[in-house]
Design a protein around this motif. Structure first.
Motif, short mmCIF file in Angstrom:
data_model
loop_
_atom_site.label_atom_id
_atom_site.label_comp_id
_atom_site.label_asym_id
_atom_site.label_seq_id
_atom_site.Cartn_x
_atom_site.Cartn_y
_atom_site.Cartn_z
N PHE A 109 0.83 -1.21 0.00
CA PHE A 109 0.00 0.00 0.00
C PHE A 109 0.86 1.26 0.00
O PHE A 109 0.58 2.21 -0.72
CB PHE A 109 -0.94 0.01 1.21
N GLU A 110 1.90 1.25 0.82
CA GLU A 110 2.78 2.42 0.87
C GLU A 110 3.47 2.62 -0.48
O GLU A 110 3.73 3.76 -0.89
CB GLU A 110 3.82 2.25 1.98
N GLY A 111 3.73 1.52 -1.19
CA GLY A 111 4.36 1.62 -2.50
C GLY A 111 3.55 2.44 -3.48
O GLY A 111 4.12 3.20 -4.29
N TYR A 112 2.22 2.32 -3.42
CA TYR A 112 1.37 3.14 -4.30
C TYR A 112 1.44 4.61 -3.92
O TYR A 112 1.48 5.49 -4.78
CB TYR A 112 -0.08 2.65 -4.23
N ILE A 116 -6.21 -4.88 -16.04
CA ILE A 116 -4.94 -4.22 -15.77
C ILE A 116 -4.60 -4.47 -14.30
O ILE A 116 -5.42 -4.21 -13.41
CB ILE A 116 -5.01 -2.71 -16.01
N ILE A 117 -3.41 -4.97 -14.05
CA ILE A 117 -2.89 -5.04 -12.68
C ILE A 117 -1.68 -4.13 -12.59
O ILE A 117 -0.74 -4.25 -13.38
CB ILE A 117 -2.49 -6.47 -12.27
N GLU A 118 -1.72 -3.22 -11.65
CA GLU A 118 -0.59 -2.31 -11.43
C GLU A 118 0.09 -2.65 -10.12
O GLU A 118 -0.55 -2.83 -9.09
CB GLU A 118 -1.07 -0.85 -11.39
N GLY A 119 1.41 -2.74 -10.19
CA GLY A 119 2.21 -2.92 -9.00
C GLY A 119 3.13 -1.74 -8.79
O GLY A 119 3.02 -0.71 -9.46
N ASN A 120 4.04 -1.89 -7.86
CA ASN A 120 4.98 -0.82 -7.53
C ASN A 120 6.32 -1.44 -7.14
O ASN A 120 6.53 -2.64 -7.35
CB ASN A 120 4.40 0.08 -6.43
N GLU A 121 7.20 -0.65 -6.57
CA GLU A 121 8.54 -1.16 -6.27
C GLU A 121 8.55 -2.26 -5.21
O GLU A 121 9.54 -2.98 -5.08
CB GLU A 121 9.45 -0.01 -5.86
N ALA A 122 7.45 -2.41 -4.47
CA ALA A 122 7.37 -3.45 -3.44
C ALA A 122 6.79 -4.75 -3.97
O ALA A 122 6.64 -5.71 -3.21
CB ALA A 122 6.53 -2.95 -2.27
N THR A 123 6.45 -4.81 -5.26
CA THR A 123 5.82 -6.00 -5.84
C THR A 123 6.65 -6.55 -6.99
O THR A 123 7.03 -5.80 -7.90
CB THR A 123 4.40 -5.69 -6.35
N GLU A 124 6.93 -7.83 -6.95
CA GLU A 124 7.67 -8.47 -8.02
C GLU A 124 6.75 -8.77 -9.20
O GLU A 124 5.56 -9.02 -9.02
CB GLU A 124 8.31 -9.78 -7.53
N GLU A 125 7.31 -8.78 -10.40
CA GLU A 125 6.50 -9.05 -11.59
C GLU A 125 5.87 -10.44 -11.54
O GLU A 125 4.73 -10.63 -11.97
CB GLU A 125 7.34 -8.91 -12.86
N ASP A 126 6.59 -11.41 -11.00
CA ASP A 126 6.04 -12.77 -10.90
C ASP A 126 4.76 -12.78 -10.07
O ASP A 126 3.84 -13.56 -10.35
CB ASP A 126 7.06 -13.72 -10.29
N PHE A 127 4.72 -11.94 -9.05
CA PHE A 127 3.51 -11.86 -8.22
C PHE A 127 2.35 -11.26 -9.01
O PHE A 127 1.21 -11.73 -8.93
CB PHE A 127 3.80 -11.02 -6.97
#
Length: 231
Positions: free
Chosen positions: A59-62, A186-197
């Motif tokens: 959450f903080e990553g967003y 669309i799934i958006e991640g951030n620096e705290a989430t790996e692409e595999d996840f």
């Protein structure tokens, strides 16, 4: 159709995976999903009771992405965080339709921000890029365009229309209703989430959607483009 992300957006830590399920039946309510949904929402309430949002790295990553884009935290809550707060407040989630319900539950479980669009309403290619203020943006539930602030990352098609502002707000143009046949996720991640996840969660959404709504699913990784492309 091409899926693209501007290098400048990727450089601040935005990670994106796209997926589709074509040929769905989004009418009615599946009793098996209803029972599964009830258990999963109960588990989510227990899991997130007393959650410290800013102590959670996803959450903080967003919010860190928002900081880098000049977006105020208080007024711009990531969609997954907003869903969880709504669930904890009301003890349930409103049922919109089967497709939306499925991805909302999985969004909360993963903490990842997920959006769904009517694929047939997307004009041309889809690019994740920084806004420049010229885009057309009609948020979900509104009838008139709303100005876009420059330097907010957004998901735009080749008509220069925003389909999703940040990972917060979707739009009327590609709204997923009961008549939709082909879905773009669309799934958006951030620096705290790996692409595999991100890929793992996308497959969960696709597989669950196919189980209860039918259709055939695929996953797409975006190409990185060096500059802003508008059609």
């Amino acid at each position: 159709m091409k899926y693209q992300i501007e290098k400048a957006v990727a450089d601040i830590g935005v990670k994106v995976v796209f997926g589709s399920v074509e040929g769905v039946d989004n009418t009615g309510r599946n009793p098996e999903w209803e029972a599964e949904r009830k258990v999963r929402l109960e588990n989510l309430q227990k899991r997130f009771d007393g959650l410290d949002i800013h102590g959670d790295e996803v959450f903080e990553g967003y919010h860190i992405l928002h900081d880098k884009s000049g977006v105020k935290r208080r007024k711009n809550i990531p969609s997954s965080e907003n869903l969880i707060k709504m669930l904890l407040k009301h003890g349930d989630m409103p049922f919109i339709n089967q497709v939306v319900d499925i991805y909302n539950v999985i969004s909360m479980e993963s903490r990842l921000c997920v959006a769904a669009h009517n694929l047939d309403k997307v004009d041309g290619n889809l690019t994740v890029r920084f806004s420049d203020g010229t885009e057309k943006y009609i948020p979900l539930g509104q009838e008139q365009p709303v100005p876009m602030n420059p330097h907010e990352y957004c998901y735009c098609d080749d008509s220069n229309e925003v389909l999703c502002r940040l990972e917060i707000r979707q739009v009327n143009k590609t709204k997923v209703d009961e008549n939709v046949r082909n879905i773009l996720y669309i799934i958006e991640g951030n620096e705290a989430t790996e692409e595999d996840f991100l890929l793992e969660v996308m497959w969960k959404i696709i597989d669950t959607t196919m189980k209860y709504c039918g259709g055939n699913g695929k996953i797409f990784r975006p190409n990185i483009v060096a500059r802003n492309l508008k059609g």
